[in-house]
Design an enzyme around this catalytic site. Structure first.
Site, PDB file in Angstrom:
ATOM      1  CG  ASN A 110      -0.429   0.742   2.389  1.00  0.00           C
ATOM      2  OD1 ASN A 110      -0.489   1.963   2.450  1.00  0.00           O
ATOM      3  ND2 ASN A 110       0.129   0.003   3.351  1.00  0.00           N
ATOM      4  CG  PHE A 114      -0.681   9.110   7.269  1.00  0.00           C
ATOM      5  CD1 PHE A 114      -0.599   7.751   7.510  1.00  0.00           C
ATOM      6  CD2 PHE A 114       0.237   9.938   7.899  1.00  0.00           C
ATOM      7  CE1 PHE A 114       0.372   7.219   8.357  1.00  0.00           C
ATOM      8  CE2 PHE A 114       1.215   9.421   8.747  1.00  0.00           C
ATOM      9  CZ  PHE A 114       1.285   8.067   8.967  1.00  0.00           C
ATOM     10  CB  SER A 173       3.576   5.632   7.351  1.00  0.00           C
ATOM     11  OG  SER A 173       3.138   5.544   6.005  1.00  0.00           O
ATOM     12  CG  ASN A 175       3.046   4.490   1.929  1.00  0.00           C
ATOM     13  OD1 ASN A 175       3.859   4.138   1.090  1.00  0.00           O
ATOM     14  ND2 ASN A 175       2.304   3.628   2.607  1.00  0.00           N
ATOM     15  CB  THR A 176       3.916  10.579   5.179  1.00  0.00           C
ATOM     16  OG1 THR A 176       2.545  10.176   5.190  1.00  0.00           O
ATOM     17  CG2 THR A 176       3.993  12.079   5.413  1.00  0.00           C
ATOM     18  CE  LYS A 213       2.391   0.210  12.930  1.00  0.00           C
ATOM     19  NZ  LYS A 213       0.989   0.058  12.478  1.00  0.00           N
ATOM     20  CG  ASN A 242       4.230   1.325   9.619  1.00  0.00           C
ATOM     21  OD1 ASN A 242       3.529   0.872   8.711  1.00  0.00           O
ATOM     22  ND2 ASN A 242       3.986   2.482  10.201  1.00  0.00           N
TER      23      ASN A 242
END
Length: 352
Positions: A110, A114, A173, A175-176, A213, A242
């Site tokens: 993915n 967010f 994450s 993805n940011t 996390k 994560n």
């Protein structure tokens, strides 16, 4: 319930992963998904941070981003549900498509970024929560275009304090852009200092635990730095881990899609980092093990490596919501087989 999901799975797989997820959320909100009988057993129950967990299997953040379906998911046999990740401002996330099933690998990639409806909507959902609903956590993050990501976490904690049982600080994450830099020693020290201050100043009878996390893509020195900082700040817990950016030994033709990889291929890597962090923190901080869990055997391996609790999400794509109940039943059998009377006796047993 697993059999029912087996019937529904071909239908759901006709849709894109994100469409199927939206259908699942809609079904849960509408009350279409029936509750499951929970195999409650004293052997699985434990008290952590003053919270009574009926079992150690939790739903990881990402499924219920906007805190809309924590009640029905708790009724699927989960011992706790982590909502979010929520950011101060609503944001659409990255361009679609951004979720990819890798069935050959029992995995998911993915790059959502967010996507969520923001704090105002999220808070409105949690305002209606009752203690009897069960244990609900809040996973907070930073907006993609934020000029001050650390302040985004401060805002998230300030606004949601008193509405969730625990808070997860999601700085891992992939993805940011730039988010994982907050795992660096100086940035993490500043972040945790500010968040601890916010919590201590809050006018609450009970101070909720703050849990960090982290990513699985950390080298030894990075893990040591994180362990030093969380011990310094007496953090309440650590979630390991994560999603990963690694792509080792995947079969799917989608393996090169950008984003975080979760599911079965993450199990070994995340369990190793979990084990390392248990040793680095000397077992002083409760750990939550995440990554590649789809059976009681895998959940038990995380617990023996040092996890007090475990979480899953990606496995639901392939096995359905009844998986939590199945894992709990398998855990009961494994604990009894090893002659243990409670789950706490198994935590970190591989290190003893």
């Amino acid at each position: 319930m697993m059999n029912l999901y087996g019937l529904a799975k071909p239908f759901l797989f006709m849709f894109s992963p994100e469409q199927a997820h939206s259908l699942a959320i809609a079904a849960l909100k509408a009350g279409i998904v029936p509750p499951l009988s929970d195999p409650r057993s004293r052997i699985l129950s434990q008290t952590l941070w003053g919270l009574n967990f009926p079992n150690p299997v939790g739903l990881a953040a990402g499924f219920d981003k906007n805190a809309e379906v924590y009640r029905p998911m708790l009724s699927q046999g989960f011992g706790f549900v982590e909502t979010g990740t929520v950011t101060p401002l609503a944001q659409p996330g990255n361009d679609k498509p951004r979720i990819f099933r890798l069935p050959e690998d029992d995995a998911v990639i993915n790059r959502l970024g967010f996507n969520n409806k923001g704090l105002a909507y999220y808070i409105d959902q949690l305002k209606h929560r009752k203690i009897s609903d069960g244990i609900v956590g809040a996973n907070i993050g930073a907006n993609k275009l934020s000029d001050d990501p650390i302040n985004d976490y401060v805002i998230g904690l300030e606004k949601v304090l008193g509405l969730a049982d625990y808070f997860t600080i999601n700085i891992s994450s992939p993805n940011t852009p730039g988010l994982r830099k907050l795992q660096g020693k100086e940035a993490l020290d500043e972040l945790l200092s500010k968040l601890k201050t916010v919590r201590e100043k809050a006018d609450l009878d009970k101070k909720p635990p703050l849990i960090l996390k982290i990513a699985p893509d950390l080298d030894g020195s990075e893990c040591e730095d994180i362990a030093d900082i969380i011990l310094k700040h007496e953090m309440d817990g650590l979630i390991v881990s994560n999603t990963t950016l690694s792509r080792d030994d995947l079969k799917s033709e989608l393996k090169e899609e950008a984003g975080g990889l979760s599911g079965a291929p993450l199990f070994d890597l995340s369990t190793k980092v979990l084990s390392d962090m248990y040793k680095l923190t000397k077992g002083k901080i409760p750990l939550i093990g995440v990554g590649g869990i789809s059976s009681g055997k895998e959940a038990y391996a995380k617990i023996k490596a040092g996890a007090s609790l475990v979480q899953l999400y990606s496995a639901l794509v392939y096995h359905g919501p009844g998986l939590a109940t199945t894992i709990n039943r398998e855990l009961i059998a494994l604990l009894k087989k090893d002659g243990l009377s409670n789950i706490t006796e198994a935590i970190g047993i591989d290190h003893k």
